[in-house]
Design a protein around this motif. Structure first.
Motif, PDB file in Angstrom:
ATOM      1  N   GLN A 180       0.832  -1.197   0.000  1.00 41.76           N
ATOM      2  CA  GLN A 180       0.000   0.000   0.000  1.00 41.76           C
ATOM      3  C   GLN A 180       0.870   1.252   0.000  1.00 41.76           C
ATOM      4  N   ALA A 181       0.299   2.325  -0.496  1.00 37.98           N
ATOM      5  CA  ALA A 181       1.012   3.597  -0.496  1.00 37.98           C
ATOM      6  C   ALA A 181       1.441   3.953   0.929  1.00 37.98           C
ATOM      7  N   THR A 199       5.386   2.189  -8.867  1.00 40.16           N
ATOM      8  CA  THR A 199       5.004   0.921  -9.476  1.00 40.16           C
ATOM      9  C   THR A 199       5.771   0.695 -10.768  1.00 40.16           C
ATOM     10  N   SER A 209      -0.291   0.237  -4.310  1.00 37.50           N
ATOM     11  CA  SER A 209      -1.700   0.591  -4.439  1.00 37.50           C
ATOM     12  C   SER A 209      -2.001   1.875  -3.663  1.00 37.50           C
ATOM     13  N   SER A 210      -2.948   2.625  -4.184  1.00 44.79           N
ATOM     14  CA  SER A 210      -3.297   3.902  -3.544  1.00 44.79           C
ATOM     15  C   SER A 210      -4.379   3.720  -2.500  1.00 44.79           C
ATOM     16  N   THR A 258       4.346  -3.295  -7.046  1.00 37.17           N
ATOM     17  CA  THR A 258       3.079  -2.612  -7.280  1.00 37.17           C
ATOM     18  C   THR A 258       2.667  -1.904  -5.996  1.00 37.17           C
ATOM     19  N   ASN A 290       4.905   5.201  -3.171  1.00 33.01           N
ATOM     20  CA  ASN A 290       3.690   5.775  -3.739  1.00 33.01           C
ATOM     21  C   ASN A 290       3.395   5.087  -5.076  1.00 33.01           C
ATOM     22  N   PRO A 291       2.186   5.251  -5.597  1.00 36.15           N
ATOM     23  CA  PRO A 291       1.816   4.540  -6.833  1.00 36.15           C
ATOM     24  C   PRO A 291       2.762   4.804  -8.009  1.00 36.15           C
ATOM     25  N   GLU A 292       3.424   5.963  -8.013  1.00 34.83           N
ATOM     26  CA  GLU A 292       4.353   6.274  -9.095  1.00 34.83           C
ATOM     27  C   GLU A 292       5.603   5.388  -9.049  1.00 34.83           C
TER      28      GLU A 292
END
Length: 128
Positions: free
Chosen positions: A13-14, A93, A127-128, A125, A89-91
């Protein structure tokens, strides 16, 4: 010849943390400068972090996007390169690749074309 095998990727998770490892076989990893790159879908492979040794001094380099959040390290006795990632953070990924080049190789440490050996990659990966 050097064979590189990454491990440690996964889903997080983020705001979370994840550690990647890269084990080298063949010639000893101490004979090489090593780095992490990553590639997100539809994007070019980009530099993440590099580590090099000059005598008793170890140098670490980071992309601006990960500076302060990621830490690169190596254990030559275990022939292993590490990437400790935090505040993800999602970026972030992407598929993360371990890479190595001989100490005598020229070229920028942040350029993928400067490296001789690559692992198969491990998916991270966030996730937000």
């Amino acid at each position: 010849q050097v064979l590189l095998v990454e491990s440690g990727g996964g889903l997080v998770q983020a705001g979370g943390s994840l550690s990647l490892s890269c084990t080298a076989s063949g010639r000893t990893s101490s004979s090489y400068n090593m780095a992490w790159f990553r590639q997100a879908p539809g994007k070019e492979r980009e530099f993440v972090a590099a580590i090099s040794v000059n005598g008793a001094v170890t140098y670490r380099y980071y992309a601006d996007s990960v500076k302060g959040r990621f830490t690169i390290s190596r254990d030559n006795a275990k022939r292993t390169l590490y990437l400790q990632m935090s505040s993800l953070n999602p970026e972030d990924t992407a598929v993360y690749y371990c890479t190595a080049r001989s100490l005598s190789s020229g070229g920028s440490f942040s350029r993928a074309g400067s490296y001789d050996y690559w692992g198969q990659g491990t998916q991270v990966t966030v996730s937000s």
